[in-house]
Write a protein that holds these residues in place. Structure first.
Motif, PDB file in Angstrom:
ATOM      1  N   VAL A   1      -3.912  -5.421  -2.111  1.00  0.00           N
ATOM      2  CA  VAL A   1      -4.018  -4.464  -3.221  1.00  0.00           C
ATOM      3  C   VAL A   1      -4.259  -5.271  -4.494  1.00  0.00           C
ATOM      4  O   VAL A   1      -3.582  -6.270  -4.745  1.00  0.00           O
ATOM      5  CB  VAL A   1      -2.735  -3.630  -3.337  1.00  0.00           C
TER       6      VAL A   1
ATOM      7  N   VAL B   1      -4.309   4.209  -5.314  1.00  0.00           N
ATOM      8  CA  VAL B   1      -5.080   3.025  -4.925  1.00  0.00           C
ATOM      9  C   VAL B   1      -6.323   3.527  -4.200  1.00  0.00           C
ATOM     10  O   VAL B   1      -6.220   4.386  -3.316  1.00  0.00           O
ATOM     11  CB  VAL B   1      -4.252   2.114  -4.005  1.00  0.00           C
TER      12      VAL B   1
ATOM     13  N   GLU C   1       1.418   5.897  -7.465  1.00  0.00           N
ATOM     14  CA  GLU C   1       0.267   5.306  -8.140  1.00  0.00           C
ATOM     15  C   GLU C   1      -0.902   5.307  -7.171  1.00  0.00           C
ATOM     16  O   GLU C   1      -0.743   4.992  -5.982  1.00  0.00           O
ATOM     17  CB  GLU C   1       0.571   3.876  -8.584  1.00  0.00           C
TER      18      GLU C   1
ATOM     19  N   ILE D   1       1.025   4.252  -3.859  1.00  0.00           N
ATOM     20  CA  ILE D   1       2.200   3.402  -4.011  1.00  0.00           C
ATOM     21  C   ILE D   1       3.362   4.274  -4.467  1.00  0.00           C
ATOM     22  O   ILE D   1       3.340   4.814  -5.578  1.00  0.00           O
ATOM     23  CB  ILE D   1       1.949   2.287  -5.043  1.00  0.00           C
TER      24      ILE D   1
ATOM     25  N   ARG E   1      -8.976  -1.309  -2.159  1.00  0.00           N
ATOM     26  CA  ARG E   1      -7.533  -1.261  -2.434  1.00  0.00           C
ATOM     27  C   ARG E   1      -7.272  -1.585  -3.905  1.00  0.00           C
ATOM     28  O   ARG E   1      -6.445  -2.419  -4.254  1.00  0.00           O
ATOM     29  CB  ARG E   1      -6.760  -2.187  -1.499  1.00  0.00           C
ATOM     30  N   TYR E   2      -7.950  -0.864  -4.744  1.00  0.00           N
ATOM     31  CA  TYR E   2      -7.947  -1.097  -6.194  1.00  0.00           C
ATOM     32  C   TYR E   2      -6.981  -0.136  -6.870  1.00  0.00           C
ATOM     33  O   TYR E   2      -7.031   1.078  -6.640  1.00  0.00           O
ATOM     34  CB  TYR E   2      -9.367  -0.891  -6.732  1.00  0.00           C
ATOM     35  N   ARG E   3      -6.113  -0.678  -7.709  1.00  0.00           N
ATOM     36  CA  ARG E   3      -5.124   0.144  -8.423  1.00  0.00           C
ATOM     37  C   ARG E   3      -5.770   0.736  -9.678  1.00  0.00           C
ATOM     38  O   ARG E   3      -6.086   0.011 -10.625  1.00  0.00           O
ATOM     39  CB  ARG E   3      -3.915  -0.697  -8.799  1.00  0.00           C
TER      40      ARG E   3
ATOM     41  N   THR F   1      -5.693  -5.504  -8.852  1.00  0.00           N
ATOM     42  CA  THR F   1      -5.937  -4.924 -10.169  1.00  0.00           C
ATOM     43  C   THR F   1      -7.290  -5.397 -10.672  1.00  0.00           C
ATOM     44  O   THR F   1      -7.934  -6.273 -10.067  1.00  0.00           O
ATOM     45  CB  THR F   1      -4.852  -5.356 -11.163  1.00  0.00           C
TER      46      THR F   1
END
Length: 597
Positions: A75, A396, A394, A372, A405-407, A77
């Motif tokens: 995961v 993802v 949150e 998340i 798998r980007y927040r 950012t």
């Protein structure tokens, strides 16, 4: 199949046309089979992008197995992807994140190190977004009939495009949409017609674009069935523009001439065709309404056939709901869809709902979604089918544009399901706005406190909080304290709140803030009394003008809920007309559990 019986709200009308019926059927199919759709989405993304540099790094070996993907791919950012994105920016055309060519980069309204984020996208991703865009009006037409009989007065603005060193366009997502073939094709759809000419929409000069769009909306005031902007703040900005410029606008209508200050050649050419003759009666009508001190219900007074407002009112935009009610006389406010620069996420299947309770149904075909949990120490992410009602998460995303798998940073609360697709309430961005001591006040907490105080203000004075921002003042007082800037609007001067009432509004905000804040204030005395500083009318418009002059997009601009930039703080301070402090300590019981360390 009776689509109306499966979408929210009973006793809906039938689909407006065959095209809408197919769109509604599609919504039912993808939400009924959300888990299998999610599996297919992930398989499509992974199989297409197996040979990208990014996925090969994690030794998937072409696998589209979900467990392998979740075990091997981390995961991340934006900051962790920045090296790869920078290579794309500089012109590296190898398959770094996607096997499909990167067509442009979206400049996100979020920032990284003080700079706009640059989100790569592809034609495949854009086509995916168009699917969701095409679903909004079929849903809306179930709730509001005859939308093909009128036009929308939408305030839409493009921002200048830039090119990266590698030659890719960098622009915000809304500018990309306004310049797309999809937007141009709307002319053939009677449900998607606007009063604003393309020449005005495409004009990069904000004043000239706004002036022309407002003038055209006034000229067709009886044809307008819906009024909107991307965000609620943009719609209120348009109302403020009308307040400032109605004398010149009515002059143009009365004389059949066009303001010489509008110099854009394409706009002037198109307005020659639109301003065909003087319309003194219409000018007199508009001048009569705009010259009144009380602007309550001004939208329905000038555009009497308006059925609803169309703008985003979820998240931080919810604080504008009261002002929209004031100017529209309580018209429904439709917040039709939810998305970001990274990914489009969901639809509001009940768009004519209480605007403070906007719920979005996640469309499982848009991307592969993971969540998340916010009230768990477990590192394991939850799949879309496994989220629980009442819990906050949150988001993802794994997208067709090459994000894995980007927040996104958005916090959502699950409120229920439509078929097997989760329905969510946007809570906030994952950040902390204010902190003096052990307290950590986020965007949602601050907004709730402003709404609480705003109700007290309205109940006792009939004044309204038009806009607000804040900062944690840890320098001018010991201990430090929260400073909240309010811009107020009232029907007339007799309704202006007293100093005593504004002091009680300070206390109401403090009572509404969390346990940690109140314990620091009342027990530890590590935070001083909350302060409201009232600023003069038009201050927040000046802040927006400043941001736009520094390169912000008028379409994506959001009022900062916490200001730490010296020029904006100085501007606010120069506009303060009165200051008010909480007169007493908020309630705090020593028996309350203090588990915030």
């Amino acid at each position: 199949m009776d689509i109306g019986s499966t979408l929210p709200k009973p006793q809906l009308g039938p689909p407006a046309c065959e095209k809408h019926a197919k769109a509604l059927q599609f919504i039912e199919e993808v939400t009924r089979n959300a888990e299998s759709v999610q599996q297919k989405v992930l398989e499509e993304i992974l199989s297409a992008n197996a040979e990208t540099e990014y996925l090969r790094r994690f030794r998937l070996s072409g696998s589209v197995d979900r467990d392998t993907f979740k075990s091997n791919v981390p995961v991340v950012t934006y900051e962790e992807l920045q090296p790869e994105i920078q290579r794309i920016v500089e012109g590296d055309r190898s398959p770094i994140l996607s096997v499909y060519p990167i067509t442009e980069l979206f400049t996100s309204s979020g920032t990284s190190g003080g700079q706009s984020k640059l989100i790569p996208t592809t034609k495949v991703e854009m086509d995916r977004r168009d699917i969701l865009t095409n679903l909004r009006m079929p849903v809306m037409s179930l709730y509001v009939p005859d939308l093909d009989k009128g036009k929308g007065l939408y305030f839409m603005f493009v921002r200048p495009e830039t090119k990266t060193p590698g030659g890719l366009l960098a622009r915000n997502v809304f500018t990309s949409h306004l310049k797309s073939a999809h937007f141009q094709a709307r002319r053939n759809d009677p449900y998607d017609l606007y009063t604003s000419p393309d020449e005005a929409i495409q004009c990069p000069n904000t004043f000239q674009s706004m002036y022309t769009q407002m003038l055209c909306g006034l000229l067709e005031h009886k044809q307008v069935h819906r009024v909107g902007a991307v965000f609620a703040s943009g719609l209120l900005r348009a109302i403020r523009f009308l307040q400032l410029h109605w004398p010149q606008l009515t002059h143009d209508i009365r004389s059949g001439t066009f303001n010489l200050a509008i110099t854009d050649p394409s706009i002037r050419d198109c307005m020659i065709r639109i301003l065909k003759k003087p319309e003194p009666e219409l000018a007199d009508f508009i001048a009569s309404e705009c010259s009144k001190e009380n602007w309550e219900k001004i939208i329905t007074r000038i555009w009497p056939n308006t059925k609803y407002l169309d703008c985003v009112v979820s998240g931080v935009m919810a604080q504008y709901i009261t002002a929209l009610d004031y100017y529209s006389g309580g018209l429904p406010v439709a917040s039709t869809s939810y998305g970001s620069s990274e990914c489009y996420v969901g639809l509001n299947l009940n768009p004519i709902c209480d605007p403070s309770q906007v719920i979005y149904t996640i469309m499982p075909n848009m991307a592969y979604f993971e969540f998340i949990p916010q009230k768990s120490n477990l590192a394991k992410l939850v799949d879309l089918a496994d989220v629980e009602v009442g819990q906050e998460y949150e988001v993802v995303v794994t997208t067709y544009g090459g994000l894995y798998r980007y927040r996104i940073g958005d916090i959502l609360r699950v409120t229920g399901f439509h078929n097997s697709a989760p329905q969510v309430l946007f809570v906030s961005r994952k950040n902390v706005l204010l902190s003096i001591d052990a307290d950590k006040t986020d965007e949602a907490d601050l907004q709730k406190s402003v709404e609480t105080a705003g109700r007290l203000l309205r109940d006792e004075s009939n004044a309204t909080v038009l806009d607000y921002t804040s900062y944690a003042d840890s320098k001018s007082t010991i201990p430090g304290h929260y400073v909240i800037y309010w811009e107020l609007v009232a029907p007339d001067s007799a309704c202006w709140p007293s100093d005593e009432l504004l002091g009680r509004c300070c206390l109401a905000m403090e009572e509404s803030l969390g346990d940690i804040y109140r314990s620091c204030r009342a027990a530890d005395r590590s935070i001083g009394p909350l302060e409201i500083r009232v600023v003069r009318s038009g201050t927040f418009e000046e802040i927006m003008d400043y941001a736009i002059s520094r390169g912000a997009s008028i379409s994506q601009y959001k009022v900062p809920r916490c200001v730490n930039v010296a020029p904006i703080r100085n501007l606010l301070e120069s506009r303060v007309v009165s200051a008010h402090f909480s007169p007493s300590l908020p309630h705090w019981s020593p028996n309350q559990v203090r588990n915030f360390f």
